[in-house]
Design a protein around this motif. Structure first.
Motif, PDB file in Angstrom:
ATOM      1  N   GLN A  37       0.904  -1.319   0.151  1.00 51.64           N
ATOM      2  CA  GLN A  37       0.020   0.050   0.066  1.00 51.64           C
ATOM      3  C   GLN A  37       0.860   1.322  -0.032  1.00 51.64           C
ATOM      4  O   GLN A  37       0.867   2.033  -0.794  1.00 51.64           O
ATOM      5  CB  GLN A  37      -1.106  -0.211   1.132  1.00 51.64           C
ATOM      6  CG  GLN A  37      -2.010  -1.023   1.144  1.00 51.64           C
ATOM      7  CD  GLN A  37      -3.278  -0.370   0.076  1.00 51.64           C
ATOM      8  OE1 GLN A  37      -3.892   0.550   0.521  1.00 51.64           O
ATOM      9  NE2 GLN A  37      -3.300  -1.279  -0.899  1.00 51.64           N
TER      10      GLN A  37
ATOM     11  N   MET B 255      -6.987   3.693   6.350  1.00 50.87           N
ATOM     12  CA  MET B 255      -7.206   2.229   6.507  1.00 50.87           C
ATOM     13  C   MET B 255      -6.853   1.806   8.055  1.00 50.87           C
ATOM     14  O   MET B 255      -7.578   1.048   8.631  1.00 50.87           O
ATOM     15  CB  MET B 255      -6.675   1.396   5.510  1.00 50.87           C
ATOM     16  CG  MET B 255      -7.141   1.298   4.184  1.00 50.87           C
ATOM     17  SD  MET B 255      -9.021   0.767   4.229  1.00 50.87           S
ATOM     18  CE  MET B 255      -8.789  -0.703   4.880  1.00 50.87           C
TER      19      MET B 255
ATOM     20  N   LEU C 120     -16.217  -1.051   4.615  1.00 53.73           N
ATOM     21  CA  LEU C 120     -16.125  -0.935   3.339  1.00 53.73           C
ATOM     22  C   LEU C 120     -16.933  -2.336   2.674  1.00 53.73           C
ATOM     23  O   LEU C 120     -16.394  -3.344   3.063  1.00 53.73           O
ATOM     24  CB  LEU C 120     -14.662  -0.956   3.167  1.00 53.73           C
ATOM     25  CG  LEU C 120     -14.015   0.430   3.550  1.00 53.73           C
ATOM     26  CD1 LEU C 120     -12.504   0.062   3.267  1.00 53.73           C
ATOM     27  CD2 LEU C 120     -14.410   1.369   2.722  1.00 53.73           C
TER      28      LEU C 120
ATOM     29  N   GLU D  54      -2.808  -3.399  -4.933  1.00 53.80           N
ATOM     30  CA  GLU D  54      -2.658  -2.228  -4.237  1.00 53.80           C
ATOM     31  C   GLU D  54      -3.293  -1.486  -4.688  1.00 53.80           C
ATOM     32  O   GLU D  54      -3.153  -0.045  -4.446  1.00 53.80           O
ATOM     33  CB  GLU D  54      -1.328  -2.044  -4.207  1.00 53.80           C
ATOM     34  CG  GLU D  54      -0.354  -3.170  -3.799  1.00 53.80           C
ATOM     35  CD  GLU D  54      -0.377  -3.780  -2.637  1.00 53.80           C
ATOM     36  OE1 GLU D  54      -1.367  -3.166  -1.575  1.00 53.80           O
ATOM     37  OE2 GLU D  54       0.244  -4.784  -2.497  1.00 53.80           O
ATOM     38  N   LEU D  55      -4.822  -1.762  -4.743  1.00 50.18           N
ATOM     39  CA  LEU D  55      -5.632  -0.229  -4.920  1.00 50.18           C
ATOM     40  C   LEU D  55      -6.005   0.010  -3.280  1.00 50.18           C
ATOM     41  O   LEU D  55      -5.818  -0.741  -2.362  1.00 50.18           O
ATOM     42  CB  LEU D  55      -7.168  -0.972  -5.344  1.00 50.18           C
ATOM     43  CG  LEU D  55      -6.881  -1.513  -7.157  1.00 50.18           C
ATOM     44  CD1 LEU D  55      -8.467  -1.911  -7.573  1.00 50.18           C
ATOM     45  CD2 LEU D  55      -6.469  -0.076  -7.915  1.00 50.18           C
ATOM     46  N   PHE D  56      -6.599   1.242  -3.310  1.00 50.08           N
ATOM     47  CA  PHE D  56      -6.805   1.528  -2.078  1.00 50.08           C
ATOM     48  C   PHE D  56      -8.077   1.332  -1.459  1.00 50.08           C
ATOM     49  O   PHE D  56      -9.347   1.730  -2.239  1.00 50.08           O
ATOM     50  CB  PHE D  56      -6.801   3.436  -2.027  1.00 50.08           C
ATOM     51  CG  PHE D  56      -5.252   3.673  -2.459  1.00 50.08           C
ATOM     52  CD1 PHE D  56      -4.219   3.110  -2.171  1.00 50.08           C
ATOM     53  CD2 PHE D  56      -5.181   4.868  -3.563  1.00 50.08           C
ATOM     54  CE1 PHE D  56      -3.008   3.542  -2.721  1.00 50.08           C
ATOM     55  CE2 PHE D  56      -3.985   5.325  -4.016  1.00 50.08           C
ATOM     56  CZ  PHE D  56      -2.890   4.638  -3.352  1.00 50.08           C
ATOM     57  N   PRO D  57      -8.357   0.258  -0.378  1.00 46.36           N
ATOM     58  CA  PRO D  57      -9.580  -0.284  -0.200  1.00 46.36           C
ATOM     59  C   PRO D  57     -10.577   0.729   0.188  1.00 46.36           C
ATOM     60  O   PRO D  57     -11.972   0.458  -0.085  1.00 46.36           O
ATOM     61  CB  PRO D  57      -9.382  -1.390   0.817  1.00 46.36           C
ATOM     62  CG  PRO D  57      -7.889  -1.231   1.151  1.00 46.36           C
ATOM     63  CD  PRO D  57      -7.269  -0.045   0.151  1.00 46.36           C
ATOM     64  N   HIS D  58     -10.292   1.858   0.706  1.00 46.04           N
ATOM     65  CA  HIS D  58     -11.219   2.838   1.258  1.00 46.04           C
ATOM     66  C   HIS D  58     -11.885   3.812   0.425  1.00 46.04           C
ATOM     67  O   HIS D  58     -12.658   4.607   0.571  1.00 46.04           O
ATOM     68  CB  HIS D  58     -10.729   3.452   2.573  1.00 46.04           C
ATOM     69  CG  HIS D  58      -9.463   4.402   1.906  1.00 46.04           C
ATOM     70  ND1 HIS D  58      -8.172   3.830   1.710  1.00 46.04           N
ATOM     71  CD2 HIS D  58      -9.327   5.917   2.338  1.00 46.04           C
ATOM     72  CE1 HIS D  58      -7.379   4.914   1.413  1.00 46.04           C
ATOM     73  NE2 HIS D  58      -8.113   5.995   1.629  1.00 46.04           N
TER      74      HIS D  58
ATOM     75  N   ARG E 127      -5.457   3.169 -13.077  1.00 45.03           N
ATOM     76  CA  ARG E 127      -5.189   4.168 -12.101  1.00 45.03           C
ATOM     77  C   ARG E 127      -3.952   4.830 -12.470  1.00 45.03           C
ATOM     78  O   ARG E 127      -3.390   5.844 -12.418  1.00 45.03           O
ATOM     79  CB  ARG E 127      -4.996   3.559 -10.698  1.00 45.03           C
ATOM     80  CG  ARG E 127      -4.557   4.516  -9.796  1.00 45.03           C
ATOM     81  CD  ARG E 127      -4.568   3.974  -8.279  1.00 45.03           C
ATOM     82  NE  ARG E 127      -3.793   2.929  -8.069  1.00 45.03           N
ATOM     83  CZ  ARG E 127      -3.470   2.380  -6.977  1.00 45.03           C
ATOM     84  NH1 ARG E 127      -4.223   2.711  -5.876  1.00 45.03           N
ATOM     85  NH2 ARG E 127      -2.519   1.120  -6.898  1.00 45.03           N
TER      86      ARG E 127
END
Lengths: 242, 249
Positions: free
Chosen positions: A138, A160, A236, B94-98, B156
């Protein structure tokens, strides 16, 4: 036991002449709420900052945050409040010490800041744990997109990390509220202090502490419920499902 | 920029994890504009590390790398700015989950490139359409399949208008039935002339669109050859053994 029960005591006038015993408890509850709220804001802000510092790769960052956390986490809250309230004004230059001693509401601000700093060490540990729990990629993804380190934390990691640590943060919020009762030792008229006063004025020890018990219980249940609501709002879709 | 200058120029790059373990050994490599270079090799050969040095996600101790003529270690180089011009696709998406799919595409355009909300959104919508995911624009990453997530990740990266795209094993984490939907997007991208550096074991992809194939082993670039030569008559023994293993089935 030869005890004279009087459940109507709450509505009787207190010897302070400013209203009933219920009014006394109410004023204590308000102080508890105020002191806890300010302490919680301090704990969140400084805790988040220290948690971020703790998650940085630099050994100096780890040393600074580690020292901060271990100092505040391993000294009892009561001792910390005494240190801030009685010892610190003697250690700083005289003019500052005098200002601290003459500050109106000194017990209030000492309690709010002291409790906030004590809790911030615990929040810091939670925040850094939350950051460490995120996939390593991330941060790389944020960096690769051109985010600076602060941007990566702000837009990618912290949103997160805070979701991950919401359940343990609920415990810390409740701990903050409960720990605020320690402030009675430096003369803050919060709920526990007002309960003790009611007991001493009226000799109705059971009624006084029954009220305190029920009020603390309801207050913390409400805090838990509010945090659950927040958890649900921030949940989410599809996350953690597989 | 000089049109004929390489987009990526890597010269004598060496990297050590510790004094006893060298992961990259004197690696030199040029990627010119519009070129598709596939990097392959056994696991642990340093190919992922190599590709991550290009946008300085992995530091290295010796050698130089320049991207679009700008030296990564040059004086006054704004690394975040430089990275923004290098698209990167990761093995685990690695997308941003939020963030919703659209917000995943918008955020760096707005916060890094400073685009207005509408401008960024228009670009995101167009790119989602291109990877055939318009119907999923409002969803969150957790609601998408792996193949869909990887296509969002490609979109992206493209949203930043990169001069080069880096792919680090983009299909290795996917279920087999989702590999082709991701490769299709990459093939299309290659045919449109995007400069690409791709770490992958998908030799079908390499045969179809690669210009050059680089084979790495134990931190060294062992073979750097045009595709035809690599698949036709590679003379290097290690590369032959590797190829025979992955092409055996």
């Amino acid at each position: 036991m030869n005890y004279h029960w009087n459940w109507g005591i709450y509505w009787e006038a207190s010897p302070e002449g400013t209203g009933s015993y219920a009014d006394m408890l109410w004023s204590g509850l308000l102080v508890t709420l105020e002191v806890s709220a300010i302490a919680w804001v301090i704990a969140l802000l400084i805790g988040a900052a220290m948690g971020v510092v703790r998650s940085l790769p630099s050994p100096w960052a780890k040393r600074i945050s580690g020292t901060y956390i271990e100092l505040l986490r391993n000294i009892p809250l009561l001792v910390q409040l005494f240190l801030w309230y009685f010892v610190m004004p003697e250690l700083v230059p005289d003019a500052w010490g005098d200002w601290l001693k003459q500050m109106p509401d000194a017990p209030f601000w000492n309690s709010a800041v002291g409790l906030g700093l004590f809790m911030s060490a615990r929040v810091a540990v939670q925040v850094s744990t939350g950051i460490a729990a995120l996939p390593r990629g991330q941060q790389a993804a944020g960096t690769a997109l051109g985010f600076t380190l602060p941007q990566t934390y702000w837009y990618v990691l912290l949103p997160m990390a805070f979701r991950v640590i919401l359940p343990p943060l609920t415990s810390e919020l409740i701990n903050t509220i409960k720990n605020s009762s320690v402030a009675l030792t430096i003369g803050l008229a919060e709920l526990t202090a007002r309960t003790r006063a009611m007991q001493e004025f009226s000799f109705q020890v059971f009624e006084a502490f029954t009220a305190a018990t029920v009020i603390y219980l309801l207050l913390n249940l409400a805090a838990t419920w509010a945090m659950r609501l927040l958890e649900r709002r921030l949940r989410l879709p599809g996350y953690g499902a597989g | 920029m000089n049109a004929s200058a390489p987009v990526i120029r890597m010269q004598h790059v060496s990297k050590w994890y510790n004094p006893h373990f060298q992961v990259l050994k004197d690696c030199s490599l040029d990627v010119t504009r519009g070129e598709v270079v596939v990097v392959c090799g056994p696991s642990g050969s340093g190919k992922s590390t190599l590709i991550k040095t290009v946008n300085a996600l992995e530091p290295f101790q010796q050698g130089t790398i320049s991207v679009d003529g700008i030296d990564l270690h040059g004086k006054g180089v704004n690394l975040p700015r430089l990275r923004a011009r290098v698209g990167m696709v990761f093995q685990h998406f690695e997308l941003f989950p939020h963030l919703s799919v659209l917000d995943n595409l918008d955020i760096a355009q707005r916060k890094v490139l400073g685009r207005e909300r509408e401008e960024a959104r228009a670009r995101s919508v167009a790119l989602l359409k291109r990877v055939d995911l318009s119907a999923h624009a409002e969803k969150f990453p957790g609601q998408l399949s792996g193949g869909q997530q990887q296509r969002v990740a490609i979109a992206r990266a493209l949203a930043m208008d990169p001069v080069v795209m880096l792919f680090d094993e983009p299909t290795s984490a996917l279920d087999p039935e989702m590999v082709s939907e991701v490769l299709d997007v990459m093939v299309q991208l290659a045919r449109e002339g995007m400069t690409m550096m791709v770490v992958t074991h998908e030799m079908g992809f390499a045969r179809k669109v690669a210009h050059r194939v680089v084979f790495m082993d134990q931190g060294e670039i062992v073979v750097d050859a045009p595709k035809e030569e690599f698949f036709g008559a590679v003379t290097n023994e290690r590369a032959r053994v590797f190829l025979s293993k992955i092409l055996a089935h």
